[in-house]
Write an enzyme that holds these catalytic residues in place. Structure first.
Site, PDB file in Angstrom:
ATOM      1  N   LYS A 168       7.188  -8.733  15.097  1.00 38.05           N
ATOM      2  CA  LYS A 168       6.035  -9.109  14.287  1.00 38.05           C
ATOM      3  C   LYS A 168       6.254 -10.502  13.671  1.00 38.05           C
ATOM      4  CE  LYS A 168       4.926  -4.295  13.098  1.00 38.05           C
ATOM      5  NZ  LYS A 168       4.696  -3.372  11.959  1.00 38.05           N
ATOM      6  N   TYR A 180      -4.241  -1.708  16.512  1.00 39.72           N
ATOM      7  CA  TYR A 180      -4.021  -0.787  15.390  1.00 39.72           C
ATOM      8  C   TYR A 180      -5.267   0.056  15.084  1.00 39.72           C
ATOM      9  CZ  TYR A 180       0.576  -2.728  14.095  1.00 39.72           C
ATOM     10  OH  TYR A 180       1.914  -3.086  14.070  1.00 39.72           O
ATOM     11  N   ASN A 183       8.005  -4.876   8.162  1.00 41.33           N
ATOM     12  CA  ASN A 183       9.069  -4.138   8.863  1.00 41.33           C
ATOM     13  C   ASN A 183       9.444  -4.712  10.230  1.00 41.33           C
ATOM     14  OD1 ASN A 183       6.854  -3.248  10.237  1.00 41.33           O
ATOM     15  ND2 ASN A 183       7.104  -1.076   9.742  1.00 41.33           N
ATOM     16  N   HIS A 230       7.453  -3.628  16.107  1.00 38.03           N
ATOM     17  CA  HIS A 230       6.586  -2.520  16.517  1.00 38.03           C
ATOM     18  C   HIS A 230       7.163  -1.882  17.770  1.00 38.03           C
ATOM     19  CE1 HIS A 230       3.056  -0.293  17.912  1.00 38.03           C
ATOM     20  NE2 HIS A 230       3.372  -0.756  19.108  1.00 38.03           N
ATOM     21  N   GLU A 277      -1.048   0.150  25.173  1.00 42.83           N
ATOM     22  CA  GLU A 277      -0.609  -1.094  24.526  1.00 42.83           C
ATOM     23  C   GLU A 277      -0.175  -2.124  25.569  1.00 42.83           C
ATOM     24  OE1 GLU A 277       2.332   0.288  21.713  1.00 42.83           O
ATOM     25  OE2 GLU A 277       0.809   1.256  20.461  1.00 42.83           O
TER      26      GLU A 277
HETATM   27  P1  GDP Z   1       4.975   2.386  13.072  1.00 38.81           P
HETATM   28  O1  GDP Z   1       4.491   3.034  14.335  1.00 38.81           O
HETATM   29  O2  GDP Z   1       6.344   2.854  12.653  1.00 38.81           O
HETATM   30  O3  GDP Z   1       4.899   0.867  13.123  1.00 38.81           O
HETATM   31  O4  GDP Z   1       4.008   2.852  11.888  1.00 38.81           O
HETATM   32  P2  GDP Z   1       2.421   3.123  11.879  1.00 38.81           P
HETATM   33  O5  GDP Z   1       1.872   3.096  13.262  1.00 38.81           O
HETATM   34  O6  GDP Z   1       2.193   4.348  11.061  1.00 38.81           O
HETATM   35  O7  GDP Z   1       1.870   1.875  11.049  1.00 38.81           O
HETATM   36  C1  GDP Z   1       1.733   0.620  11.664  1.00 38.81           C
HETATM   37  C2  GDP Z   1       2.219  -0.443  10.719  1.00 38.81           C
HETATM   38  O8  GDP Z   1       1.400  -0.462   9.548  1.00 38.81           O
HETATM   39  C3  GDP Z   1       3.630  -0.215  10.168  1.00 38.81           C
HETATM   40  O9  GDP Z   1       4.646  -0.670  11.050  1.00 38.81           O
HETATM   41  C4  GDP Z   1       3.601  -1.010   8.895  1.00 38.81           C
HETATM   42  O10 GDP Z   1       3.804  -2.411   9.144  1.00 38.81           O
HETATM   43  C5  GDP Z   1       2.172  -0.793   8.427  1.00 38.81           C
HETATM   44  N1  GDP Z   1       2.129   0.308   7.463  1.00 38.81           N
HETATM   45  C6  GDP Z   1       2.227   1.640   7.697  1.00 38.81           C
HETATM   46  N2  GDP Z   1       2.155   2.350   6.568  1.00 38.81           N
HETATM   47  C7  GDP Z   1       2.011   1.429   5.576  1.00 38.81           C
HETATM   48  C8  GDP Z   1       1.882   1.511   4.165  1.00 38.81           C
HETATM   49  O11 GDP Z   1       1.879   2.591   3.580  1.00 38.81           O
HETATM   50  N3  GDP Z   1       1.739   0.344   3.473  1.00 38.81           N
HETATM   51  C9  GDP Z   1       1.739  -0.878   4.101  1.00 38.81           C
HETATM   52  N4  GDP Z   1       1.603  -1.974   3.366  1.00 38.81           N
HETATM   53  N5  GDP Z   1       1.860  -0.998   5.425  1.00 38.81           N
HETATM   54  C10 GDP Z   1       1.993   0.128   6.153  1.00 38.81           C
HETATM   55 MG    MG Z   2       2.611   3.072  15.171  1.00 39.56          MG
END
Ligand code: GDP
Ligand code: MG
Length: 154
Positions: free
Chosen positions: A14, A54, A117, A120, A131
């Protein structure tokens, strides 16, 4: 059934990971593990493209901020191929919230905030296929590696 050594996952550094100089570190972990790189590029996606990537999260309160963060600079898009690539890729990344990621994982070693973080990884084989099609409509690179019998029992 023979193990599928051709499973593919979409891994992306990212904008925060690119800015912090972590492209090589993240790619190196997949490369050293034994996975095969079959596509990679530095790209500045559009807002629409990121919203599509997303789309499952569009109702979340953090969605607009997360899209803004994803637009803050280029991303490094990769496709890695190998045994259990999707599940193992997720283990290598660590938990979504870096504070819950173990040491030795990418997020556990290099990140602190869920909204920063750095990487991805696809969460299922089905989503990986979607994707990969979204990020690499031009297709992937086909080549054979000489080390396959050293990585797998084939
Ligand atoms: P991943 O698959 O582990 O990347 O997680 P998700 O698909 O659930 O979420 C996608 C991305 O959205 C995450 O990698 C984070 O960068 C962001 N994200 C997820 N949950 C949160 C949250 O509670 N707060 C914020 N600020 N960002 C979040
Ligand atoms: Mg995800």
């Amino acid at each position: 059934m023979a193990p599928n050594i051709r499973e593919r996952t979409y891994i992306m550094v990212k904008p925060d990971g690119v800015d912090r100089g972590l492209i090589g570190e993240i790619a190196a972990r997949f490369e050293k593990r034994g996975f095969k790189l079959i596509a990679a590029k530095l790209v500045s996606p559009t807002k629409q493209h990121l919203e599509k990537h997303y789309e499952d999260l569009c109702d979340k309160p953090f969605f607009p901020g997360m899209i803004g963060y994803m637009l803050s600079g280029p991303v490094f898009a990769m496709v890695w191929e190998g045994l259990d690539a999707v599940k193992t890729g997720r283990v290598m990344l660590g938990a979504t919230n870096p504070l819950q990621s173990g040491p030795g994982t990418i997020r556990g070693d290099y990140a602190l905030a869920v909204g920063r973080n750095i990487c991805h990884g696809s969460d299922s084989v089905e989503n990986a296929e979607k994707e990969i099609a979204l990020w690499f409509p031009e297709g992937l690179v086909q080549y054979s590696r000489s080390n396959e019998a050293k990585v797998y029992e084939i």
